[in-house]
Structure formats: C-alpha cells, structure tokens
Design a protein around this motif. Structure first.
Motif, PDB file in Angstrom:
ATOM      1  N   UNK A 191      68.573 -23.355-125.905  1.00 25.28           N
ATOM      2  CA  UNK A 191      67.657 -24.238-126.559  1.00 25.28           C
ATOM      3  C   UNK A 191      66.637 -23.268-126.754  1.00 25.28           C
ATOM      4  N   UNK A 192      66.327 -22.744-125.180  1.00 21.88           N
ATOM      5  CA  UNK A 192      65.180 -21.881-124.525  1.00 21.88           C
ATOM      6  C   UNK A 192      64.779 -20.773-125.517  1.00 21.88           C
ATOM      7  N   UNK A 193      66.643 -20.199-125.228  1.00 16.70           N
ATOM      8  CA  UNK A 193      66.042 -18.361-126.662  1.00 16.70           C
ATOM      9  C   UNK A 193      66.170 -18.487-127.891  1.00 16.70           C
ATOM     10  N   UNK A 194      66.171 -20.102-128.489  1.00 16.45           N
ATOM     11  CA  UNK A 194      65.167 -20.310-129.899  1.00 16.45           C
ATOM     12  C   UNK A 194      64.277 -20.137-129.795  1.00 16.45           C
ATOM     13  N   UNK A 195      63.962 -21.048-128.813  1.00 15.41           N
ATOM     14  CA  UNK A 195      62.185 -21.060-128.905  1.00 15.41           C
ATOM     15  C   UNK A 195      61.833 -19.775-128.523  1.00 15.41           C
ATOM     16  N   UNK A 196      62.052 -18.941-127.337  1.00 12.14           N
ATOM     17  CA  UNK A 196      61.256 -17.840-127.532  1.00 12.14           C
ATOM     18  C   UNK A 196      61.320 -17.168-127.990  1.00 12.14           C
ATOM     19  N   UNK A 197      62.239 -16.654-129.199  1.00 12.54           N
ATOM     20  CA  UNK A 197      62.827 -16.508-130.709  1.00 12.54           C
ATOM     21  C   UNK A 197      61.569 -17.419-131.603  1.00 12.54           C
ATOM     22  N   UNK A 198      61.788 -18.387-131.595  1.00 16.80           N
ATOM     23  CA  UNK A 198      60.192 -18.337-132.883  1.00 16.80           C
ATOM     24  C   UNK A 198      58.992 -17.549-132.113  1.00 16.80           C
ATOM     25  N   UNK A 199      58.974 -17.835-130.651  1.00 13.59           N
ATOM     26  CA  UNK A 199      57.911 -17.555-130.406  1.00 13.59           C
ATOM     27  C   UNK A 199      56.853 -15.904-130.101  1.00 13.59           C
ATOM     28  N   UNK A 200      57.673 -14.899-130.797  1.00  8.49           N
ATOM     29  CA  UNK A 200      58.139 -13.600-130.922  1.00  8.49           C
ATOM     30  C   UNK A 200      58.984 -12.678-130.024  1.00  8.49           C
ATOM     31  N   UNK A 201      59.353 -13.956-128.872  1.00  7.12           N
ATOM     32  CA  UNK A 201      60.332 -12.370-128.437  1.00  7.12           C
ATOM     33  C   UNK A 201      61.597 -12.026-128.905  1.00  7.12           C
ATOM     34  N   UNK A 202      62.301 -11.040-128.778  1.00  5.27           N
ATOM     35  CA  UNK A 202      63.443 -10.075-129.862  1.00  5.27           C
ATOM     36  C   UNK A 202      64.214  -9.870-128.963  1.00  5.27           C
ATOM     37  N   UNK A 203      63.793  -9.730-127.767  1.00  5.78           N
ATOM     38  CA  UNK A 203      65.753  -9.347-126.750  1.00  5.78           C
ATOM     39  C   UNK A 203      65.766 -10.496-125.913  1.00  5.78           C
ATOM     40  N   UNK A 204      66.051 -11.681-125.903  1.00 10.44           N
ATOM     41  CA  UNK A 204      66.512 -12.535-125.108  1.00 10.44           C
ATOM     42  C   UNK A 204      67.623 -12.787-125.506  1.00 10.44           C
ATOM     43  N   UNK A 205      68.992 -13.239-124.644  1.00 10.06           N
ATOM     44  CA  UNK A 205      70.163 -12.959-124.605  1.00 10.06           C
ATOM     45  C   UNK A 205      70.666 -14.439-123.922  1.00 10.06           C
ATOM     46  N   UNK A 206      71.563 -15.596-124.250  1.00 10.43           N
ATOM     47  CA  UNK A 206      71.998 -16.415-123.588  1.00 10.43           C
ATOM     48  C   UNK A 206      73.402 -16.035-122.574  1.00 10.43           C
ATOM     49  N   UNK A 207      72.978 -16.297-121.494  1.00  8.90           N
ATOM     50  CA  UNK A 207      73.476 -15.903-120.849  1.00  8.90           C
ATOM     51  C   UNK A 207      74.842 -17.149-119.839  1.00  8.90           C
ATOM     52  N   UNK A 208      74.563 -18.405-120.402  1.00  4.94           N
ATOM     53  CA  UNK A 208      75.660 -19.371-120.338  1.00  4.94           C
ATOM     54  C   UNK A 208      75.397 -19.939-119.472  1.00  4.94           C
ATOM     55  N   UNK A 209      76.407 -20.470-118.902  1.00  6.97           N
ATOM     56  CA  UNK A 209      76.623 -20.705-117.178  1.00  6.97           C
ATOM     57  C   UNK A 209      76.068 -20.125-116.567  1.00  6.97           C
ATOM     58  N   UNK A 210      75.494 -20.297-115.442  1.00  4.06           N
ATOM     59  CA  UNK A 210      75.183 -20.102-113.442  1.00  4.06           C
ATOM     60  C   UNK A 210      76.269 -19.406-113.432  1.00  4.06           C
ATOM     61  N   UNK A 211      77.778 -19.952-113.248  1.00  2.18           N
ATOM     62  CA  UNK A 211      78.694 -18.797-113.037  1.00  2.18           C
ATOM     63  C   UNK A 211      78.947 -17.798-114.099  1.00  2.18           C
ATOM     64  N   UNK A 212      78.326 -17.881-115.561  1.00  2.00           N
ATOM     65  CA  UNK A 212      78.393 -16.802-116.423  1.00  2.00           C
ATOM     66  C   UNK A 212      77.324 -15.458-115.859  1.00  2.00           C
ATOM     67  N   UNK A 213      76.021 -16.259-115.016  1.00  2.00           N
ATOM     68  CA  UNK A 213      75.037 -15.257-115.157  1.00  2.00           C
ATOM     69  C   UNK A 213      75.832 -14.414-113.788  1.00  2.00           C
ATOM     70  N   UNK A 214      76.646 -15.402-112.462  1.00  2.00           N
ATOM     71  CA  UNK A 214      77.050 -14.031-111.490  1.00  2.00           C
ATOM     72  C   UNK A 214      77.610 -14.169-111.816  1.00  2.00           C
ATOM     73  N   UNK A 215      78.974 -13.942-112.533  1.00  2.00           N
ATOM     74  CA  UNK A 215      79.692 -13.069-113.205  1.00  2.00           C
ATOM     75  C   UNK A 215      79.160 -12.122-113.303  1.00  2.00           C
ATOM     76  N   UNK A 216      78.689 -11.952-114.676  1.00  2.00           N
ATOM     77  CA  UNK A 216      78.286 -10.638-115.434  1.00  2.00           C
ATOM     78  C   UNK A 216      77.180  -9.598-114.544  1.00  2.00           C
ATOM     79  N   UNK A 217      76.651 -10.281-113.216  1.00  2.00           N
ATOM     80  CA  UNK A 217      75.844  -9.545-112.206  1.00  2.00           C
ATOM     81  C   UNK A 217      76.630  -8.786-111.013  1.00  2.00           C
ATOM     82  N   UNK A 218      78.267  -9.448-110.817  1.00  2.00           N
ATOM     83  CA  UNK A 218      79.221  -9.147-109.526  1.00  2.00           C
ATOM     84  C   UNK A 218      78.389 -10.255-108.606  1.00  2.00           C
ATOM     85  N   UNK A 219      77.654 -11.007-108.133  1.00  2.00           N
ATOM     86  CA  UNK A 219      77.116 -11.731-107.447  1.00  2.00           C
ATOM     87  C   UNK A 219      78.258 -13.154-107.159  1.00  2.00           C
ATOM     88  N   UNK A 220      78.341 -13.681-106.107  1.00  2.00           N
ATOM     89  CA  UNK A 220      79.490 -14.464-105.117  1.00  2.00           C
ATOM     90  C   UNK A 220      78.296 -15.606-105.754  1.00  2.00           C
TER      91      UNK A 220
END
Length: 118
Positions: free
Chosen positions: A89-118
C-alpha cells in the motif's frame, strides 16, 4: 594597484566559495545514493521488534514523511511490514507521488534475510 589586488582577491574568493559549494553538493549527492529501508508497521509492532537503524513511518503517513526526509524521488526505498501488505500500500502511494525506485521488501523477516541480519 590596490583596486587590481582587490579585484583579484574577490575573484579568488569567489572561486573558492564556488568550489566549496560544488564539493559539498557532490558529497550530499553521494550520501543520498544509498538505499533507504523503511518499516511501515505500527509503533507497537516496532517496539516489539525492529531493525536497528531503519526509519519507521506508518504506512498511512508514508508520502508526507518520505517527501520531507527523502525529497529525491530517485532514492532507492525498500519498504517492509509484517507480511508485505502494508508495504505494498505504501509503495503504491509513493509511486503515485512520483517516487520511481520503491521496492516492497515484504515482511520484516524478509528484510532481515535480504540483508543477512538476525
């Protein structure tokens, strides 16, 4: 002679100020080039668990807050929540506001995994 010296001094000072301004601008541009990670969960969820150093902005407040904190609409912005729904939902709102490089990284566990965090 005194007028010539004053003119040369003024010209040199102007060049130094211009170079300083350009250098400062280049450094500022470098600083904004890195990705931004934003937790769009509620305050309560954030207090239970969060990723240190990430910005927290409730998904319903995302556009005005991001516009203030990250006015460059090319900034890479990674959004996450609990499951990815509010991040979407936030991604769509930012894109409508003109932001062009917005990524939905999923859930917090996905964000941790994407950055090799515990």
């Amino acid at each position: 002679m005194n007028t010539l010296f004053g003119s040369v001094r003024f010209a040199l000072l102007s060049l130094v100020l211009l170079a300083s301004t350009l250098w400062t601008g280049a450094l500022a541009d470098e600083g904004s080039a890195g990705p931004v990670w934003i937790d769009v969960r509620s305050v309560e969820e954030y207090q239970e668990s969060h990723i240190s150093g990430d910005t927290r902005i409730t998904h319903t407040d995302i556009v005005p807050e991001v516009m203030t904190l990250f006015p460059d609409k090319d900034t890479p912005i990674y959004l996450y929540c609990r499951s990815g729904r509010r991040a979407g939902i936030a991604k769509q709102a930012l894109e409508e506001a003109g932001y062009v490089n917005v990524i939905n990284a999923g859930g917090i566990d996905d964000a941790r995994q994407a950055r090799d965090l515990k």
